[in-house]
Design a protein around this motif. Sequence first.
Motif, PDB file in Angstrom:
ATOM      1  N   SER A 118       0.932  -1.042  -0.046  1.00 39.17           N
ATOM      2  CA  SER A 118       0.171  -0.032   0.016  1.00 39.17           C
ATOM      3  C   SER A 118       0.893   1.352  -0.012  1.00 39.17           C
ATOM      4  O   SER A 118       0.835   2.051  -0.651  1.00 39.17           O
ATOM      5  CB  SER A 118      -0.699   0.107   1.193  1.00 39.17           C
ATOM      6  OG  SER A 118      -1.527   1.322   1.223  1.00 39.17           O
ATOM      7  N   ARG A 119       2.010   1.338   0.801  1.00 40.10           N
ATOM      8  CA  ARG A 119       2.814   2.258   0.896  1.00 40.10           C
ATOM      9  C   ARG A 119       3.487   2.564  -0.372  1.00 40.10           C
ATOM     10  O   ARG A 119       3.565   3.718  -0.983  1.00 40.10           O
ATOM     11  CB  ARG A 119       3.963   1.971   1.990  1.00 40.10           C
ATOM     12  CG  ARG A 119       4.510   3.348   2.505  1.00 40.10           C
ATOM     13  CD  ARG A 119       5.322   3.122   3.661  1.00 40.10           C
ATOM     14  NE  ARG A 119       6.159   2.208   3.593  1.00 40.10           N
ATOM     15  CZ  ARG A 119       6.704   1.217   4.310  1.00 40.10           C
ATOM     16  NH1 ARG A 119       5.723   1.071   5.257  1.00 40.10           N
ATOM     17  NH2 ARG A 119       7.485   0.259   3.891  1.00 40.10           N
ATOM     18  N   ASP A 120       3.773   1.433  -0.924  1.00 38.92           N
ATOM     19  CA  ASP A 120       4.476   1.647  -2.499  1.00 38.92           C
ATOM     20  C   ASP A 120       3.416   2.303  -3.525  1.00 38.92           C
ATOM     21  O   ASP A 120       3.810   2.878  -4.446  1.00 38.92           O
ATOM     22  CB  ASP A 120       4.817   0.246  -3.242  1.00 38.92           C
ATOM     23  CG  ASP A 120       6.234  -0.218  -2.431  1.00 38.92           C
ATOM     24  OD1 ASP A 120       6.758   0.458  -1.820  1.00 38.92           O
ATOM     25  OD2 ASP A 120       6.530  -1.480  -2.457  1.00 38.92           O
ATOM     26  N   ALA A 121       2.355   1.746  -3.548  1.00 38.69           N
ATOM     27  CA  ALA A 121       1.360   2.242  -4.325  1.00 38.69           C
ATOM     28  C   ALA A 121       0.837   3.734  -4.140  1.00 38.69           C
ATOM     29  O   ALA A 121       0.830   4.650  -5.040  1.00 38.69           O
ATOM     30  CB  ALA A 121       0.056   1.546  -4.165  1.00 38.69           C
ATOM     31  N   ASP A 122       1.062   4.117  -3.009  1.00 38.71           N
ATOM     32  CA  ASP A 122       0.799   5.593  -2.497  1.00 38.71           C
ATOM     33  C   ASP A 122       2.036   6.452  -3.143  1.00 38.71           C
ATOM     34  O   ASP A 122       1.670   7.534  -3.683  1.00 38.71           O
ATOM     35  CB  ASP A 122       0.760   5.807  -1.022  1.00 38.71           C
ATOM     36  CG  ASP A 122      -0.512   5.118  -0.396  1.00 38.71           C
ATOM     37  OD1 ASP A 122      -1.434   4.890  -1.098  1.00 38.71           O
ATOM     38  OD2 ASP A 122      -0.699   5.093   0.874  1.00 38.71           O
ATOM     39  N   GLY A 123       3.083   5.917  -2.869  1.00 36.68           N
ATOM     40  CA  GLY A 123       4.168   6.463  -3.476  1.00 36.68           C
ATOM     41  C   GLY A 123       4.250   6.612  -4.989  1.00 36.68           C
ATOM     42  O   GLY A 123       4.656   7.792  -5.638  1.00 36.68           O
ATOM     43  N   MET A 124       3.751   5.724  -5.702  1.00 38.39           N
ATOM     44  CA  MET A 124       3.451   5.669  -7.215  1.00 38.39           C
ATOM     45  C   MET A 124       2.486   6.774  -7.489  1.00 38.39           C
ATOM     46  O   MET A 124       2.574   7.306  -8.577  1.00 38.39           O
ATOM     47  CB  MET A 124       3.362   4.299  -7.509  1.00 38.39           C
ATOM     48  CG  MET A 124       4.302   3.333  -7.591  1.00 38.39           C
ATOM     49  SD  MET A 124       3.727   1.790  -8.369  1.00 38.39           S
ATOM     50  CE  MET A 124       4.908   0.698  -7.761  1.00 38.39           C
ATOM     51  N   ALA A 125       1.360   6.683  -6.665  1.00 41.46           N
ATOM     52  CA  ALA A 125       0.456   7.571  -7.102  1.00 41.46           C
ATOM     53  C   ALA A 125       0.980   9.278  -6.980  1.00 41.46           C
ATOM     54  O   ALA A 125       0.662  10.028  -7.864  1.00 41.46           O
ATOM     55  CB  ALA A 125      -0.856   7.679  -5.953  1.00 41.46           C
ATOM     56  N   VAL A 126       1.957   9.462  -5.986  1.00 45.38           N
ATOM     57  CA  VAL A 126       2.330  10.880  -5.804  1.00 45.38           C
ATOM     58  C   VAL A 126       3.407  11.017  -6.953  1.00 45.38           C
ATOM     59  O   VAL A 126       3.428  12.180  -7.386  1.00 45.38           O
ATOM     60  CB  VAL A 126       2.914  10.887  -4.222  1.00 45.38           C
ATOM     61  CG1 VAL A 126       3.849  12.217  -4.127  1.00 45.38           C
ATOM     62  CG2 VAL A 126       1.996  10.920  -3.179  1.00 45.38           C
ATOM     63  N   ALA A 127       4.153  10.118  -7.151  1.00 40.80           N
ATOM     64  CA  ALA A 127       5.183  10.095  -8.230  1.00 40.80           C
ATOM     65  C   ALA A 127       4.420  10.324  -9.540  1.00 40.80           C
ATOM     66  O   ALA A 127       5.060  11.193 -10.473  1.00 40.80           O
ATOM     67  CB  ALA A 127       6.173   8.867  -8.334  1.00 40.80           C
ATOM     68  N   SER A 128       3.464   9.890  -9.662  1.00 42.18           N
ATOM     69  CA  SER A 128       2.685   9.932 -11.038  1.00 42.18           C
ATOM     70  C   SER A 128       2.290  11.592 -11.260  1.00 42.18           C
ATOM     71  O   SER A 128       2.385  12.228 -12.237  1.00 42.18           O
ATOM     72  CB  SER A 128       1.489   9.161 -11.188  1.00 42.18           C
ATOM     73  OG  SER A 128       0.511   9.505 -12.316  1.00 42.18           O
TER      74      SER A 128
END
Length: 93
Positions: free
Chosen positions: A17-27
């Motif tokens: 979930s933390r990785d997915a949140d980071g990907m959302a912010v990076a996007s």
Amino acid sequence: MNSAVHPVTSGRPAERSRDADGMAVASFLLGLPGLLVLNFVLGPVAIVLALVALGRGTRRRGRALLGLALGIADLVLMVALTIADHGVIWSFS
């Protein structure tokens, strides 16, 4: 018997979930400057990161959707400027 939860298996959903949140912010953070520079690179990267984040169930769904929209806008802007200028507007020489 020991009823403690194994640390390796217990952290995986939170880490994912933390990785997915980071990907959302990076996007989002890559899609935004893509409107001004390197939209042919940053746009597709923002789109892919947003789709992966949404697929992994990010808690920052709005940020991922905004990154997806910005990535698409990057590509639309690139196509519009290319058509308006009758070719690419950048040169590598």
